[in-house]
Design a protein around this motif. Structure first.
Motif, PDB file in Angstrom:
ATOM      1  N   LEU A   1     -20.972  50.224  21.700  1.00 58.36           N
ATOM      2  CA  LEU A   1     -21.265  48.836  21.467  1.00 58.36           C
ATOM      3  C   LEU A   1     -22.653  48.334  20.616  1.00 58.36           C
ATOM      4  N   GLY A   2     -23.582  49.427  20.633  1.00 60.23           N
ATOM      5  CA  GLY A   2     -24.980  48.852  19.842  1.00 60.23           C
ATOM      6  C   GLY A   2     -25.715  50.237  20.063  1.00 60.23           C
ATOM      7  N   THR A   3     -26.611  50.513  18.989  1.00 62.15           N
ATOM      8  CA  THR A   3     -27.438  51.421  19.026  1.00 62.15           C
ATOM      9  C   THR A   3     -28.694  50.978  18.258  1.00 62.15           C
ATOM     10  N   GLY A   4     -29.764  51.713  18.866  1.00 57.82           N
ATOM     11  CA  GLY A   4     -31.075  51.357  18.435  1.00 57.82           C
ATOM     12  C   GLY A   4     -32.011  52.617  18.138  1.00 57.82           C
ATOM     13  N   GLN A   5     -33.117  52.549  17.135  1.00 58.55           N
ATOM     14  CA  GLN A   5     -34.008  53.420  16.836  1.00 58.55           C
ATOM     15  C   GLN A   5     -35.175  53.110  16.375  1.00 58.55           C
ATOM     16  N   ARG A   6     -36.218  54.014  16.863  1.00 56.38           N
ATOM     17  CA  ARG A   6     -37.798  53.675  16.376  1.00 56.38           C
ATOM     18  C   ARG A   6     -38.392  54.812  16.137  1.00 56.38           C
ATOM     19  N   GLU A   7     -39.205  54.779  15.553  1.00 55.98           N
ATOM     20  CA  GLU A   7     -40.108  56.195  15.293  1.00 55.98           C
ATOM     21  C   GLU A   7     -41.132  56.466  16.405  1.00 55.98           C
ATOM     22  N   SER A   8     -41.025  57.615  16.827  1.00 51.70           N
ATOM     23  CA  SER A   8     -41.796  57.989  18.228  1.00 51.70           C
ATOM     24  C   SER A   8     -43.063  58.290  18.005  1.00 51.70           C
ATOM     25  N   ARG A   9     -43.892  57.451  18.628  1.00 54.76           N
ATOM     26  CA  ARG A   9     -45.391  57.321  18.198  1.00 54.76           C
ATOM     27  C   ARG A   9     -46.431  57.977  19.231  1.00 54.76           C
ATOM     28  N   GLY A  10     -45.691  58.259  20.387  1.00 55.97           N
ATOM     29  CA  GLY A  10     -46.522  59.061  21.462  1.00 55.97           C
ATOM     30  C   GLY A  10     -46.048  60.106  22.236  1.00 55.97           C
ATOM     31  N   VAL A  11     -45.257  60.901  21.511  1.00 53.78           N
ATOM     32  CA  VAL A  11     -44.629  62.233  22.081  1.00 53.78           C
ATOM     33  C   VAL A  11     -45.028  63.344  21.334  1.00 53.78           C
ATOM     34  N   LYS A  12     -45.575  64.549  21.898  1.00 56.80           N
ATOM     35  CA  LYS A  12     -45.936  65.527  21.158  1.00 56.80           C
ATOM     36  C   LYS A  12     -44.992  66.901  21.750  1.00 56.80           C
ATOM     37  N   ARG A  13     -44.360  67.473  20.742  1.00 52.33           N
ATOM     38  CA  ARG A  13     -43.754  68.763  21.606  1.00 52.33           C
ATOM     39  C   ARG A  13     -42.866  68.414  22.610  1.00 52.33           C
ATOM     40  N   GLY A  14     -42.397  67.249  22.901  1.00 52.91           N
ATOM     41  CA  GLY A  14     -41.345  66.940  23.796  1.00 52.91           C
ATOM     42  C   GLY A  14     -42.168  66.023  24.992  1.00 52.91           C
ATOM     43  N   TYR A  15     -43.419  66.189  25.045  1.00 49.63           N
ATOM     44  CA  TYR A  15     -44.060  65.625  26.133  1.00 49.63           C
ATOM     45  C   TYR A  15     -44.830  64.316  25.735  1.00 49.63           C
ATOM     46  N   ILE A  16     -44.782  63.510  26.739  1.00 47.69           N
ATOM     47  CA  ILE A  16     -45.544  62.127  26.539  1.00 47.69           C
ATOM     48  C   ILE A  16     -46.872  62.314  26.427  1.00 47.69           C
ATOM     49  N   ALA A  17     -47.599  62.048  25.270  1.00 45.10           N
ATOM     50  CA  ALA A  17     -49.004  61.942  25.171  1.00 45.10           C
ATOM     51  C   ALA A  17     -49.731  60.619  24.832  1.00 45.10           C
ATOM     52  N   ASP A  18     -48.886  59.679  24.767  1.00 48.07           N
ATOM     53  CA  ASP A  18     -49.310  58.532  24.597  1.00 48.07           C
ATOM     54  C   ASP A  18     -48.299  57.342  25.291  1.00 48.07           C
ATOM     55  N   MET A  19     -48.611  57.102  26.695  1.00 46.48           N
ATOM     56  CA  MET A  19     -47.788  56.130  27.350  1.00 46.48           C
ATOM     57  C   MET A  19     -47.564  54.805  26.838  1.00 46.48           C
ATOM     58  N   GLY A  20     -48.549  54.158  26.141  1.00 49.62           N
ATOM     59  CA  GLY A  20     -48.445  52.728  25.664  1.00 49.62           C
ATOM     60  C   GLY A  20     -47.501  52.788  24.385  1.00 49.62           C
ATOM     61  N   ALA A  21     -47.849  53.798  23.555  1.00 53.45           N
ATOM     62  CA  ALA A  21     -47.242  53.943  22.321  1.00 53.45           C
ATOM     63  C   ALA A  21     -45.633  54.374  22.482  1.00 53.45           C
ATOM     64  N   THR A  22     -45.231  55.173  23.391  1.00 56.98           N
ATOM     65  CA  THR A  22     -44.079  55.521  23.883  1.00 56.98           C
ATOM     66  C   THR A  22     -43.286  54.515  24.389  1.00 56.98           C
ATOM     67  N   GLU A  23     -44.059  53.736  25.258  1.00 55.74           N
ATOM     68  CA  GLU A  23     -43.194  52.708  25.841  1.00 55.74           C
ATOM     69  C   GLU A  23     -42.860  51.644  24.895  1.00 55.74           C
ATOM     70  N   ALA A  24     -43.764  51.365  24.122  1.00 55.93           N
ATOM     71  CA  ALA A  24     -43.309  50.105  23.024  1.00 55.93           C
ATOM     72  C   ALA A  24     -42.147  50.849  22.099  1.00 55.93           C
ATOM     73  N   ALA A  25     -42.076  51.970  21.784  1.00 53.86           N
ATOM     74  CA  ALA A  25     -40.836  52.401  20.922  1.00 53.86           C
ATOM     75  C   ALA A  25     -39.774  52.435  21.901  1.00 53.86           C
ATOM     76  N   VAL A  26     -39.907  52.685  23.007  1.00 54.56           N
ATOM     77  CA  VAL A  26     -38.477  52.392  24.137  1.00 54.56           C
ATOM     78  C   VAL A  26     -38.300  51.036  23.930  1.00 54.56           C
ATOM     79  N   ARG A  27     -39.297  50.147  24.170  1.00 54.90           N
ATOM     80  CA  ARG A  27     -38.798  48.601  24.206  1.00 54.90           C
ATOM     81  C   ARG A  27     -37.943  48.268  23.115  1.00 54.90           C
ATOM     82  N   GLU A  28     -38.758  48.739  21.893  1.00 55.40           N
ATOM     83  CA  GLU A  28     -38.060  48.358  20.501  1.00 55.40           C
ATOM     84  C   GLU A  28     -36.551  48.978  20.295  1.00 55.40           C
ATOM     85  N   ALA A  29     -36.436  50.196  20.682  1.00 58.56           N
ATOM     86  CA  ALA A  29     -35.172  50.823  20.393  1.00 58.56           C
ATOM     87  C   ALA A  29     -34.168  50.127  21.335  1.00 58.56           C
ATOM     88  N   VAL A  30     -34.572  50.066  22.290  1.00 60.45           N
ATOM     89  CA  VAL A  30     -33.547  49.241  23.389  1.00 60.45           C
ATOM     90  C   VAL A  30     -33.276  47.947  22.997  1.00 60.45           C
TER      91      VAL A  30
END
Length: 419
Positions: free
Chosen positions: A36-65
């Protein structure tokens, strides 16, 4: 205004090192999955698969969803999330109960699963999956459903996937901070396998190599289940960095060069085709930059690929992927979109190689139909299948200790004996 989400709605969320992507799908009455719908944003807070910047990753999650919600025209609350960082382990445990020769009843199966659940050792790692796979009758015959059959003993193989606790908790916290409920966190190799592999491939034996941006996951399937995992801290983003460093340009320009001009294989013509390279420094933007041959670009790409394929070969050997069951490799992930990668990998690995793309989804946008979105599509398949999982009764946050003695090796030996 967006309407309330209907029943049967599935929202998948894949938080990777290069992008955060979301997908909203509806399971139709006939079992068909409709996007029904898709979304995508640049990942700005993940390094080698691990979350390194909680705020930046949270913002990217919000925008993609939110992008997926706008396209679907509805608001969602629950998401299925992929865990793709290193540290995943896969093991198979076996338990059995005495029946005395009578027919298997549902109560016998429930008692067996209870025993299996209690056999999970709560030390060391967090359980992501604890799923019954094949049942054993009298330690000889393996069946999918033993109900109604006679047996002296009834056993079951339990497939356990576990991970280090802290990265999983960080992922969970990040998604919940975006005001989303985490329905379940799924090991990425399991989800990706459901999107790219056929049932027969999983039965016969296949290696799935996911070439992500920051990490490459190598997973081995045999006998219908995931039986081995290995993670390599290297991915497609390293190729981009090599290009940027070698030719003195920005990462964005290097990524564009890799996607539009890059290849895993060289040809004589590449020595004559020229590529413009934009300068990295702002002071040089008024200049003409430099020019390189396509052959020079491919040489840089090949150098990193040679290193990566050597690590993949090593991982396949350590997982015991050899002999009759070690012939088929499926490449997926964003790195699998590089031109000529399958032919190159086939020579480098000495095995049959194909590129795995998402399958089984209706109305999937073309932009999200490539191997880079295989995990996202696989999450949707997993959620729709909703397999039995003993974690439903295992206390939240319980840990599992990886058994010693090589269950993987025993599974592979048993597979070779029986198949």
């Amino acid at each position: 205004m967006a309407k309330v989400a209907p029943e049967g709605l599935i929202t998948a969320l894949d938080i990777g090192s290069s992008k955060v992507s979301a997908m909203i799908a509806q399971k139709a009455d006939g079992g068909e999955l409709i996007v029904l719908g898709t979304g995508q944003r640049e990942s700005r807070g993940v390094k080698r698969g691990y979350i390194a910047d909680m705020g930046a990753t949270e913002a990217a999650v919000r925008e993609a969803v939110e992008q997926a919600e706008r396209i679907a025209g509805m608001n969602i609350e629950n998401v299925w999330v992929a865990f793709s960082a290193g540290g995943l382990v896969s093991d198979v445990a076996s338990v059995e109960v005495e029946l005395g020769g009578h027919r298997v009843e549902q109560g016998d199966i429930d008692a067996l699963l209870q025993a299996g659940r209690e056999s999970i050792d709560p030390a060391g790692r967090m359980v992501l999956h604890a799923q019954p796979t094949l049942y054993m009758l009298d330690r000889r015959t393996e069946v999918k459903n033993p109900l109604g059959l006679h047996a002296e003993t009834l056993g079951v193989h339990i497939h356990v996937v576990a991970a280090d606790g802290s990265p999983v908790r960080n992922l969970d916290l990040c998604v919940r901070s975006a005001h989303l409920n985490v329905k379940s966190i799924i090991g990425a190799p399991i989800a990706t396998g459901m999107a790219c592999l056929s049932d027969e491939e999983r039965e016969l034996g296949v290696a799935l190599v996911e070439l992500g941006a920051g990490i490459t996951n190598v997973s081995l399937f045999a006998g219908g289940m995931l039986v081995g995992l290995a993670s390599i801290p290297m991915g497609a983003a390293d190729i981009t960095d090599d290009i940027a460093s070698s030719f003195g340009t920005r990462r964005a320009q290097a990524e564009r060069m890799k996607c539009f001009h890059g290849s895993a294989n060289a040809s004589p013509r590449d020595n004559h085709d020229m590529i413009d390279v934009a300068p990295i420094s702002a002071e040089e933007e008024g200049g003409e930059g430099s020019r390189i041959t396509k052959a020079q670009l491919i040489a840089v790409i090949r150098q990193r690929l040679d290193h990566l394929m050597a690590e993949i070969r090593k991982a396949l050997t350590e997982l015991g992927f050899e002999g009759p069951v070690g012939r088929q490799v499926v490449l997926t992930g964003g790195g699998a979109e590089l031109k000529g990668i399958a032919d190159y990998a086939q020579v480098a690995l000495g095995r049959s190689v194909r590129v795995g793309r998402p399958r089984g989804l209706t109305a999937l946008p073309e932009a999200h139909s490539g191997p880079a979105f295989a995990t996202l599509a696989g999450l949707t398949h997993y959620a729709a299948a909703n397999p039995v999982d003993l974690r439903a009764i295992v206390p939240a946050g319980q840990l599992v200790h990886r058994p010693q003695g090589g269950w993987l090796a025993r599974m592979i030996r048993a597979f070779r004996t029986n198949y």
